[in-house]
Scaffold this active site. Structure first.
Site, PDB file in Angstrom:
ATOM      1  N   SER A  29      -9.247  69.020  42.660  1.00 25.56           N
ATOM      2  CA  SER A  29      -8.777  70.052  41.773  1.00 25.56           C
ATOM      3  C   SER A  29      -8.444  69.438  40.370  1.00 25.56           C
ATOM      4  O   SER A  29      -7.742  68.330  40.375  1.00 25.56           O
ATOM      5  CB  SER A  29      -7.820  70.998  42.170  1.00 25.56           C
ATOM      6  N   TYR A  47       1.068  70.301  45.261  1.00 24.08           N
ATOM      7  CA  TYR A  47      -0.254  70.467  45.265  1.00 24.08           C
ATOM      8  C   TYR A  47      -1.090  69.611  44.395  1.00 24.08           C
ATOM      9  O   TYR A  47      -2.014  69.023  45.057  1.00 24.08           O
ATOM     10  CB  TYR A  47      -0.852  72.020  44.520  1.00 24.08           C
TER      11      TYR A  47
END
Length: 311
Positions: A161, A187
């Site tokens: 990501s 994350y």
């Protein structure tokens, strides 16, 4: 950073998984897609199935997985869509999946994940996002290494990501035992780990003909954002209005990495919008961070991960 010639493809931000797979024949190939029952995992699996691959949906909810498998068969005519239980946060579940697998794996799509979750820990005390997004997939890939090697040219797809730009892997405190927990930073750390895994897997497993690449699928509204508030999503949309994709578009880069002949023999690289990404620039949410392609960090992460799994 890599100095190799960048991979350039005819595809764009708006290309779909079906655009990318057009003309590709995966007959006789076997693929595994983690998280294949929702979001871009569904469309990744559908595209691979449309090209003739046998696809196993490795999912926590096998009932949901079977519904997706039936839908993929109905839309592609491919009835070789299998469903198997897999909970990446549970190392016993990963071990069971590996033990029950038989035969080669040509394509392993490490797609499942959790995003910006509140602090929680596995039974081992591992921070949940790192444990699920990285360690679960690490255990799966290393466990399946003989099956990948048997494929003679296997590909691993490591779905990362742009959030990797938020944090390197903080080796001094990966599990947030001492520093304050921040969901997006955690994350980001796990997504950097996904890129580093692809770098080191390609280096370590080159003699087995295995390559691994990582990617940014794009901003897509899926169940991945279940921990993200509507207010936060509105803020992200406002700052990135033109970048949002459909699940079909979001799966395109995964399918490129999984199956495009343009990437034959290519490994250890990071892609976005179906192109190899360039270096990230300060303040920009595009490109790949230098720390995410750092071979020393990649090797260190592999060693740390191996030790964690040994207990």
């Amino acid at each position: 950073m890599t100095t190799s010639t960048p991979i350039i493809t005819p595809f764009t931000h708006d290309s779909t998984a079906m655009d990318v797979i057009q003309g590709v024949d995966l007959g006789g190939r076997r693929a595994i897609v983690t998280g294949g029952s929702s979001g871009i995992g569904v469309e990744t699996a559908r595209a691979l199935a449309s090209a003739g691959a046998q696809v196993t949906l490795a999912v926590r909810n096998t009932d949901a997985g079977q519904r997706v498998a039936d839908d993929i068969t109905a839309t592609t005519g491919n009835d070789r869509i299998l469903v198997a239980p897999l909970d990446l946060a549970d190392q016993d579940s990963v071990a069971d999946f590996v033990a029950n697998w038989d035969g080669p794996v040509h394509i392993l799509v490490d797609n499942a994940g959790i995003m910006a979750a509140p602090l929680s820990r596995t039974s081992q005390g591992w921070e949940m996002q790192f444990a699920t997004n990285h360690l679960g997939h690490f255990a799966l890939a290393t466990g399946l290494r003989p099956a990948l090697a048997a494929a003679d040219g296997a590909r691993i797809v490591s779905v990362s990501s742009a959030a990797h730009l938020r944090s390197p892997v903080v080796f001094e405190d990966i599990q947030y035992d001492r520093r304050a927990y921040e969901p997006w930073q955690a994350y980001g750390q796990s997504k950097t780990a996904n890129v580093l895994f692809a770098v080191e897997a390609t280096r370590r497993w080159a003699d087995d003909g295995i390559v691994a690449n990582s990617l940014m699928p794009g901003a897509i509204r899926t169940n991945l954002q279940r921990y993200v508030s509507d207010e936060e999503l509105d803020r992200l949309r406002a700052g990135n209005a033109a970048a949002w994709k459909t699940p079909e578009q979001g799966a395109a880069t995964s399918v490129l990495v999984a199956a495009s002949p343009l990437l034959d023999g290519v490994g250890g690289r990071y892609f976005e919008d179906s192109q190899e990404a360039g270096p990230a620039k300060p303040g920009d949410r595009r490109g790949v961070a230098e720390y995410a392609l750092d071979p020393e960090a990649a090797e260190r992460l592999w060693e740390v991960s191996t030790q964690l799994l040994k207990g």
